[in-house]
Design a protein around this motif. Structure first.
Motif, PDB file in Angstrom:
ATOM      1  N   ILE A 256     -42.263  44.333   8.141  1.00 52.28           N
ATOM      2  CA  ILE A 256     -43.006  45.583   7.997  1.00 52.28           C
ATOM      3  C   ILE A 256     -43.679  45.977   9.305  1.00 52.28           C
ATOM      4  O   ILE A 256     -43.781  47.159   9.623  1.00 52.28           O
ATOM      5  CB  ILE A 256     -44.055  45.462   6.868  1.00 52.28           C
ATOM      6  N   GLY A 257     -44.133  45.004  10.084  1.00 54.18           N
ATOM      7  CA  GLY A 257     -44.885  45.273  11.308  1.00 54.18           C
ATOM      8  C   GLY A 257     -44.204  46.206  12.285  1.00 54.18           C
ATOM      9  O   GLY A 257     -44.822  47.168  12.766  1.00 54.18           O
ATOM     10  N   PRO A 258     -42.904  45.997  12.609  1.00 56.27           N
ATOM     11  CA  PRO A 258     -42.238  46.904  13.559  1.00 56.27           C
ATOM     12  C   PRO A 258     -42.217  48.355  13.106  1.00 56.27           C
ATOM     13  O   PRO A 258     -42.309  49.265  13.931  1.00 56.27           O
ATOM     14  CB  PRO A 258     -40.817  46.322  13.630  1.00 56.27           C
ATOM     15  N   TRP A 259     -42.100  48.594  11.791  1.00 54.57           N
ATOM     16  CA  TRP A 259     -42.097  49.975  11.291  1.00 54.57           C
ATOM     17  C   TRP A 259     -43.473  50.604  11.418  1.00 54.57           C
ATOM     18  O   TRP A 259     -43.602  51.795  11.698  1.00 54.57           O
ATOM     19  CB  TRP A 259     -41.633  49.996   9.835  1.00 54.57           C
ATOM     20  N   ILE A 260     -44.523  49.798  11.215  1.00 53.87           N
ATOM     21  CA  ILE A 260     -45.879  50.310  11.418  1.00 53.87           C
ATOM     22  C   ILE A 260     -46.096  50.621  12.895  1.00 53.87           C
ATOM     23  O   ILE A 260     -46.710  51.629  13.248  1.00 53.87           O
ATOM     24  CB  ILE A 260     -46.921  49.285  10.922  1.00 53.87           C
ATOM     25  N   ALA A 261     -45.563  49.771  13.769  1.00 52.97           N
ATOM     26  CA  ALA A 261     -45.779  49.925  15.211  1.00 52.97           C
ATOM     27  C   ALA A 261     -45.130  51.179  15.766  1.00 52.97           C
ATOM     28  O   ALA A 261     -45.656  51.805  16.697  1.00 52.97           O
ATOM     29  CB  ALA A 261     -45.260  48.687  15.943  1.00 52.97           C
ATOM     30  N   VAL A 262     -43.982  51.570  15.204  1.00 49.87           N
ATOM     31  CA  VAL A 262     -43.252  52.712  15.767  1.00 49.87           C
ATOM     32  C   VAL A 262     -43.824  54.049  15.299  1.00 49.87           C
ATOM     33  O   VAL A 262     -43.588  55.087  15.942  1.00 49.87           O
ATOM     34  CB  VAL A 262     -41.751  52.614  15.401  1.00 49.87           C
ATOM     35  N   ALA A 263     -44.589  54.061  14.208  1.00 55.87           N
ATOM     36  CA  ALA A 263     -45.088  55.326  13.642  1.00 55.87           C
ATOM     37  C   ALA A 263     -45.918  56.141  14.636  1.00 55.87           C
ATOM     38  O   ALA A 263     -45.626  57.328  14.860  1.00 55.87           O
ATOM     39  CB  ALA A 263     -45.870  55.056  12.362  1.00 55.87           C
ATOM     40  N   PRO A 264     -46.968  55.562  15.279  1.00 52.27           N
ATOM     41  CA  PRO A 264     -47.738  56.371  16.237  1.00 52.27           C
ATOM     42  C   PRO A 264     -46.914  56.802  17.447  1.00 52.27           C
ATOM     43  O   PRO A 264     -47.141  57.878  18.004  1.00 52.27           O
ATOM     44  CB  PRO A 264     -48.891  55.446  16.648  1.00 52.27           C
TER      45      PRO A 264
END
Length: 359
Positions: A256-264
């Motif tokens: 899940i972390g990489p998807w959260i990281a790419v959002a901003p």
């Protein structure tokens, strides 16, 4: 009948439910203990992470005949120098980007609102089903924004509490470096015979899985953040270092972390130039492919052997129960529980084989 496994499991489950029920009724008695545990759990976890990250260095130093106090001193001085270099070199750049982001925040917010208003004004030209979907999405986004705002406040509160408690981290860290060989023997030496050997093996397996996960996950996150930073710099994305540092911490959360990281990064790229979204997505895709096919298999291997669906379920549940800290510690806690359960299962199989052999 009392010797049947299903009967024993049923009785054990009922007893566990009764114990939990009566424990909840007298939970006020244990309130001071819970407060103390909450106060020390975060520095203890941070101290443990630092220990597992630096223990290989200590082992190499002691193989070269460096005494224990010398290895601890070298590690602490090295960490202080790394922190000083990081603050001196990276700190000014990060501070500049944060200040720029804060200054541009009103303009960014205005652009986001204008985009939302444009979509909302043109909803009448869309099919009825799509209009309903947009209205539902807007309502959902409002709820998400409110929850996200609350989460940010909670995160900041937790962050400042962590900073306040950081004074305990060096204490736990130094204590672990000094006496880490004594922890396990103090537990398994309380037992004897085969039970002692089983507990010794279980503790060793727990240590190995925690060591592999923490060292591997931090190494993977660092490599991924470096790749993302290089990619963002090459495509000319603003706040590249700030976004890469955000990705460094978010990538500690598996899947899940990489998807959260790419959002901003996608939002900032879109506001700068809509075409930039394609480049951000391409950089993220390349970094994730390198991670999935080259980095993670070689660094982590099959250390945890947990299905992705299980990981996502655990992370979501832990986030609802314990917030951001729960998300970070959920997977290693699950891995430890899995190791214990597997060892219990193997122990039962050994007992059953021995009993069958005797018969």
């Amino acid at each position: 009948m009392t010797k049947k496994l299903w009967f024993q499991v049923g009785v054990g489950t009922l007893l566990a439910i009764l114990i939990i029920k009566y424990f909840m009724e007298i939970s006020f008695i244990f309130a001071p203990i819970v407060i103390i545990i909450k106060a020390i759990i975060l520095p203890l976890l941070l101290g443990g992470v630092l220990y597992y990250m630096t223990e290989p260095i200590q082992r190499k130093l002691e193989e070269r005949k460096v005494p224990r106090w010398g290895s601890i001193l070298i590690i602490i001085v090295g960490l202080v120098l790394i922190l000083w270099a990081f603050v001196s070199i990276v700190g000014p750049v990060v501070t500049k980007q944060v200040n720029t982001l804060v200054e541009n925040a009103p303009a960014l917010t205005k652009e986001i609102n204008e985009i939302g208003e444009t979509i909302w004004d043109q909803r009448d030209e869309l099919p009825p089903q799509l209009q309903t979907s947009i209205e539902s999405a807007v309502n959902s986004l409002q709820l998400i924004a409110v929850k996200f705002g609350k989460w940010i406040v909670q995160f900041l509160q937790s962050f400042f509490q962590a900073v306040f408690l950081l004074i305990l981290v060096p204490f736990f860290f130094i204590f672990m470096l000094k006496d880490h060989e004594k922890f396990a023997p103090r537990i398994y030496n309380l037992f004897s015979g085969e039970r002692r050997e089983w507990i010794k093996k279980t503790l060793s397996d727990i240590d190995n899985v925690l060591r592999s996960y923490i060292q591997g996950q931090f190494l993977i996150s660092a490599i991924l953040a470096t790749l993302i930073f290089i990619g963002y710099k090459l495509i000319g994305l603003e706040y590249a270092l700030l976004l890469a540092m955000f990705a460094l911490f978010m990538n500690l959360i598996p899947f899940i972390g990489p998807w959260i990281a790419v959002a901003p990064a996608l939002v900032i790229g879109y506001l700068d130039d809509p075409k930039m979204v394609i480049w951000v997505g391409l950089v993220t895709l390349i970094a994730q492919q390198i991670d999935s096919n080259l980095i993670t298999p070689n660094v982590m291997g099959k250390t945890l052997d947990i299905h992705p669906l299980t990981v996502i379920t655990i992370i979501l549940a832990a986030g609802n129960i314990a917030g951001f800290v729960g998300i970070i510690v959920a997977i290693p806690v699950y891995a430890v529980i899995k190791v214990i359960v597997l060892n219990i299962y193997e122990r039962r199989k050994e007992i059953r084989r021995a009993a069958t052999k005797n018969v």
